[in-house]
Design a protein around this motif. Sequence first.
Motif, PDB file in Angstrom:
ATOM      1  N   GLN A 144       0.843  -1.209   0.000  1.00  0.00           N
ATOM      2  CA  GLN A 144       0.000   0.000   0.000  1.00  0.00           C
ATOM      3  C   GLN A 144       0.877   1.258   0.000  1.00  0.00           C
ATOM      4  O   GLN A 144       0.633   2.196  -0.771  1.00  0.00           O
ATOM      5  CB  GLN A 144      -0.908  -0.017   1.229  1.00  0.00           C
ATOM      6  CG  GLN A 144      -1.912   1.130   1.285  1.00  0.00           C
ATOM      7  CD  GLN A 144      -2.772   1.069   2.543  1.00  0.00           C
ATOM      8  OE1 GLN A 144      -2.322   0.618   3.594  1.00  0.00           O
ATOM      9  NE2 GLN A 144      -4.007   1.527   2.444  1.00  0.00           N
ATOM     10  N   LEU A 145       1.893   1.282   0.842  1.00  0.00           N
ATOM     11  CA  LEU A 145       2.811   2.421   0.865  1.00  0.00           C
ATOM     12  C   LEU A 145       3.519   2.568  -0.479  1.00  0.00           C
ATOM     13  O   LEU A 145       3.691   3.668  -1.002  1.00  0.00           O
ATOM     14  CB  LEU A 145       3.852   2.242   1.968  1.00  0.00           C
ATOM     15  CG  LEU A 145       3.366   2.158   3.420  1.00  0.00           C
ATOM     16  CD1 LEU A 145       4.562   2.079   4.360  1.00  0.00           C
ATOM     17  CD2 LEU A 145       2.488   3.348   3.771  1.00  0.00           C
ATOM     18  N   GLU A 146       3.928   1.442  -1.018  1.00  0.00           N
ATOM     19  CA  GLU A 146       4.691   1.431  -2.271  1.00  0.00           C
ATOM     20  C   GLU A 146       3.854   1.933  -3.440  1.00  0.00           C
ATOM     21  O   GLU A 146       4.326   2.732  -4.258  1.00  0.00           O
ATOM     22  CB  GLU A 146       5.156   0.003  -2.516  1.00  0.00           C
ATOM     23  CG  GLU A 146       6.041  -0.208  -3.708  1.00  0.00           C
ATOM     24  CD  GLU A 146       6.416  -1.680  -3.789  1.00  0.00           C
ATOM     25  OE1 GLU A 146       6.020  -2.331  -4.767  1.00  0.00           O
ATOM     26  OE2 GLU A 146       7.095  -2.168  -2.866  1.00  0.00           O
ATOM     27  N   SER A 147       2.620   1.480  -3.532  1.00  0.00           N
ATOM     28  CA  SER A 147       1.790   1.799  -4.692  1.00  0.00           C
ATOM     29  C   SER A 147       1.252   3.227  -4.650  1.00  0.00           C
ATOM     30  O   SER A 147       1.031   3.830  -5.712  1.00  0.00           O
ATOM     31  CB  SER A 147       0.628   0.810  -4.806  1.00  0.00           C
ATOM     32  OG  SER A 147      -0.177   0.832  -3.643  1.00  0.00           O
ATOM     33  N   GLY A 216       8.471  -1.523 -10.946  1.00  0.00           N
ATOM     34  CA  GLY A 216       8.484  -0.845  -9.656  1.00  0.00           C
ATOM     35  C   GLY A 216       7.648  -1.512  -8.586  1.00  0.00           C
ATOM     36  O   GLY A 216       7.421  -0.937  -7.519  1.00  0.00           O
ATOM     37  N   LEU A 217       7.188  -2.745  -8.834  1.00  0.00           N
ATOM     38  CA  LEU A 217       6.372  -3.481  -7.856  1.00  0.00           C
ATOM     39  C   LEU A 217       7.309  -4.313  -6.978  1.00  0.00           C
ATOM     40  O   LEU A 217       7.386  -5.532  -7.083  1.00  0.00           O
ATOM     41  CB  LEU A 217       5.363  -4.369  -8.590  1.00  0.00           C
ATOM     42  CG  LEU A 217       4.449  -3.644  -9.589  1.00  0.00           C
ATOM     43  CD1 LEU A 217       3.584  -4.635 -10.351  1.00  0.00           C
ATOM     44  CD2 LEU A 217       3.575  -2.618  -8.873  1.00  0.00           C
ATOM     45  N   VAL A 218       8.011  -3.642  -6.082  1.00  0.00           N
ATOM     46  CA  VAL A 218       9.101  -4.269  -5.343  1.00  0.00           C
ATOM     47  C   VAL A 218       8.602  -5.365  -4.411  1.00  0.00           C
ATOM     48  O   VAL A 218       9.170  -6.456  -4.345  1.00  0.00           O
ATOM     49  CB  VAL A 218       9.894  -3.207  -4.558  1.00  0.00           C
ATOM     50  CG1 VAL A 218      10.986  -3.860  -3.719  1.00  0.00           C
ATOM     51  CG2 VAL A 218      10.497  -2.186  -5.513  1.00  0.00           C
ATOM     52  N   THR A 219       7.530  -5.091  -3.663  1.00  0.00           N
ATOM     53  CA  THR A 219       7.012  -6.086  -2.720  1.00  0.00           C
ATOM     54  C   THR A 219       6.546  -7.336  -3.456  1.00  0.00           C
ATOM     55  O   THR A 219       6.852  -8.468  -3.050  1.00  0.00           O
ATOM     56  CB  THR A 219       5.852  -5.493  -1.906  1.00  0.00           C
ATOM     57  OG1 THR A 219       6.323  -4.335  -1.201  1.00  0.00           O
ATOM     58  CG2 THR A 219       5.317  -6.497  -0.905  1.00  0.00           C
ATOM     59  N   GLN A 220       5.810  -7.159  -4.539  1.00  0.00           N
ATOM     60  CA  GLN A 220       5.307  -8.304  -5.298  1.00  0.00           C
ATOM     61  C   GLN A 220       6.450  -9.056  -5.976  1.00  0.00           C
ATOM     62  O   GLN A 220       6.423 -10.284  -6.075  1.00  0.00           O
ATOM     63  CB  GLN A 220       4.282  -7.825  -6.318  1.00  0.00           C
ATOM     64  CG  GLN A 220       3.049  -7.193  -5.661  1.00  0.00           C
ATOM     65  CD  GLN A 220       1.915  -6.959  -6.629  1.00  0.00           C
ATOM     66  OE1 GLN A 220       1.541  -7.846  -7.381  1.00  0.00           O
ATOM     67  NE2 GLN A 220       1.358  -5.759  -6.604  1.00  0.00           N
ATOM     68  N   ALA A 221       7.465  -8.313  -6.424  1.00  0.00           N
ATOM     69  CA  ALA A 221       8.627  -8.981  -7.022  1.00  0.00           C
ATOM     70  C   ALA A 221       9.333  -9.840  -5.985  1.00  0.00           C
ATOM     71  O   ALA A 221       9.734 -10.982  -6.269  1.00  0.00           O
ATOM     72  CB  ALA A 221       9.588  -7.939  -7.588  1.00  0.00           C
ATOM     73  N   GLU A 222       9.485  -9.325  -4.770  1.00  0.00           N
ATOM     74  CA  GLU A 222      10.166 -10.096  -3.724  1.00  0.00           C
ATOM     75  C   GLU A 222       9.384 -11.356  -3.370  1.00  0.00           C
ATOM     76  O   GLU A 222       9.968 -12.430  -3.163  1.00  0.00           O
ATOM     77  CB  GLU A 222      10.357  -9.222  -2.486  1.00  0.00           C
ATOM     78  CG  GLU A 222      11.228  -9.869  -1.423  1.00  0.00           C
ATOM     79  CD  GLU A 222      11.518  -8.934  -0.267  1.00  0.00           C
ATOM     80  OE1 GLU A 222      11.946  -9.440   0.780  1.00  0.00           O
ATOM     81  OE2 GLU A 222      11.313  -7.713  -0.403  1.00  0.00           O
ATOM     82  N   LEU A 223       8.072 -11.249  -3.306  1.00  0.00           N
ATOM     83  CA  LEU A 223       7.243 -12.424  -3.036  1.00  0.00           C
ATOM     84  C   LEU A 223       7.404 -13.471  -4.133  1.00  0.00           C
ATOM     85  O   LEU A 223       7.505 -14.675  -3.859  1.00  0.00           O
ATOM     86  CB  LEU A 223       5.771 -11.999  -2.933  1.00  0.00           C
ATOM     87  CG  LEU A 223       5.314 -11.449  -1.586  1.00  0.00           C
ATOM     88  CD1 LEU A 223       3.953 -10.771  -1.729  1.00  0.00           C
ATOM     89  CD2 LEU A 223       5.242 -12.564  -0.556  1.00  0.00           C
ATOM     90  N   THR A 224       7.454 -13.025  -5.375  1.00  0.00           N
ATOM     91  CA  THR A 224       7.600 -13.960  -6.493  1.00  0.00           C
ATOM     92  C   THR A 224       8.985 -14.588  -6.494  1.00  0.00           C
ATOM     93  O   THR A 224       9.139 -15.788  -6.751  1.00  0.00           O
ATOM     94  CB  THR A 224       7.322 -13.236  -7.824  1.00  0.00           C
ATOM     95  OG1 THR A 224       6.061 -12.556  -7.739  1.00  0.00           O
ATOM     96  CG2 THR A 224       7.279 -14.224  -8.974  1.00  0.00           C
ATOM     97  N   PHE A 225      10.018 -13.802  -6.210  1.00  0.00           N
ATOM     98  CA  PHE A 225      11.369 -14.363  -6.120  1.00  0.00           C
ATOM     99  C   PHE A 225      11.461 -15.401  -5.000  1.00  0.00           C
ATOM    100  O   PHE A 225      12.178 -16.399  -5.123  1.00  0.00           O
ATOM    101  CB  PHE A 225      12.394 -13.261  -5.878  1.00  0.00           C
ATOM    102  CG  PHE A 225      12.964 -12.661  -7.131  1.00  0.00           C
ATOM    103  CD1 PHE A 225      13.596 -13.447  -8.081  1.00  0.00           C
ATOM    104  CD2 PHE A 225      12.861 -11.296  -7.357  1.00  0.00           C
ATOM    105  CE1 PHE A 225      14.129 -12.888  -9.235  1.00  0.00           C
ATOM    106  CE2 PHE A 225      13.392 -10.723  -8.504  1.00  0.00           C
ATOM    107  CZ  PHE A 225      14.022 -11.527  -9.447  1.00  0.00           C
ATOM    108  N   SER A 226      10.745 -15.180  -3.896  1.00  0.00           N
ATOM    109  CA  SER A 226      10.797 -16.142  -2.795  1.00  0.00           C
ATOM    110  C   SER A 226      10.251 -17.499  -3.235  1.00  0.00           C
ATOM    111  O   SER A 226      10.698 -18.547  -2.745  1.00  0.00           O
ATOM    112  CB  SER A 226      10.012 -15.614  -1.588  1.00  0.00           C
ATOM    113  OG  SER A 226       8.621 -15.632  -1.819  1.00  0.00           O
TER     114      SER A 226
END
Length: 530
Positions: A144-147, A216-226
């Motif tokens: 939410q903060l990111e978007s 720029g979707l850093v949180t979602q990218a990190e979840l996908t990388f995990s």
Amino acid sequence: MTRELSGRSIFLASPGGLEVERQSVRDTVVAFNENYALNDDVVFIVKGWEPLARGVGNPQSLINPEIVECDFMILLLGDYWGSAPSTDGPYSSGTEEEFHKALALLASDDAAMRDLLVVFKVLEPDRMRDPGPQLTRVLSFRNQLESTKQLFYGTFDSQASLKELVERSLRKWKIPLKPREPVQIDLSNGSPIVDVASNLSTSELVENATQKAAAGLVTQAELTFSLAVKDREPQALNEFANFMRRTGRLESALELNRELLSSPAILTSVEAQDIAYRVNSLANIGLIERKKGNLNASVKYLTEAVKTADLSQTPVPEELAYSLDNLGFTWSQLGDLEQSRSAFERSKAVRISLAQGTESAQSLVNMGRLSIRSHDFEQAASDFDAAIALLDPDRDSLLLANALSGKGKALFESRALDEAVTVLTRALEVNLALGNSDGASIAHGLIARAHLEKGDVAEAATHAAATAAESEASGNLTGAATGLWVLAQVDHANGEAKSAIDRFGQAIDLAQRANNNGLLLAIKASRARL
């Protein structure tokens, strides 16, 4: 001798489970008071929920009045969101209530609250893969903060990086206080996290994560990388390490690169792809060491990367060129232009063998940067123009952003200020679209300096503040130093001598820690002129 101190209170908010981190914040504030703040008649006082939670009645009703009295808030979050403070209230946890209390105070005309720092602890991929309801709520809040892009947040993957984040805010909060202005922060339009299909292959997950990072979707990218690194496949580890480095989680990136280098299968393999992973990991460690200001260590790892590529029976030209590029950059920062030119010339020869326009453009960018170091700004601009002409804006956007920033710097140094701002604004737009904090920080910093030279102090201040913010996102000491340097000159232009002196000192400290002697000398020279 009697001294009057400016007491500035900080409310330290967090759910349970972060006791070590809370103590680290308190220790950082105490040390900062002793080493810096008290010299300027400022003292920071940390308040928290620990003593209040043991009081009589609803703990949250005791905590909220304490927040009202505070000037700043630091909010820490890990993998726990917390429990609801009441059965009939609108908030799902006490921490959420404290955060929204801070937002209301920031928006108020007559409250004390001036600023808010939100920081998230970096978690292991295994924990991210199975978040459960508590961590899911934390990640949703971060997204939410990111978007909405209305409130910058930080992430930390070590006690050292947490200390750095807190110190950066304390340096900002220590300067003489200006008249307070209300700040409205609206997070209502935040985007939800999009679920990742569970049937994707590792390579598909890596591609999906890389696309999200580029958007720029850093949180979602990190979840996908995990999800991608579940089986510890080299491709996924390599790309995840690159992602963590670009987003400023340097210790996590080092750990991932070291895991690749310690893999027996990778170490003993003579396959080109496995050698490429080894070379790339060594080069990335060298890049990270440079970013942390450890230039000799950077040379060591990058030299080893080059040697590893040279000894390979199967050529790995792309990884060799990448290693030589970064070795050239490190030698340049150390001031050894002869070694830098040698690395860049060899990289150019390797790239010519690849016969790709993009590779030739990278060599032109390298030589353009070296020409700037040699004060041949006309040649530098020519090199950057030639690189830009070879690039496809849709396919080569990152390299294009670098070339535009380089040309902008050459124009700035030539005092073609209006043209420099035009080119750098384009570079900034490309970097922001890519979510490239390092690149955005460089562009903002140069635009700020150009506006300052033109006498437009307000624009210079805006871009200098953005430089500092983007640098926090990527852990870039050089960018943070540049932002403070420009802000110091803005303060001087506005007649705020005490604040200017303080910011010059902070900028010098950061430039020294970054081992950036060129920047250090420039800051000292401008301070002397003023």
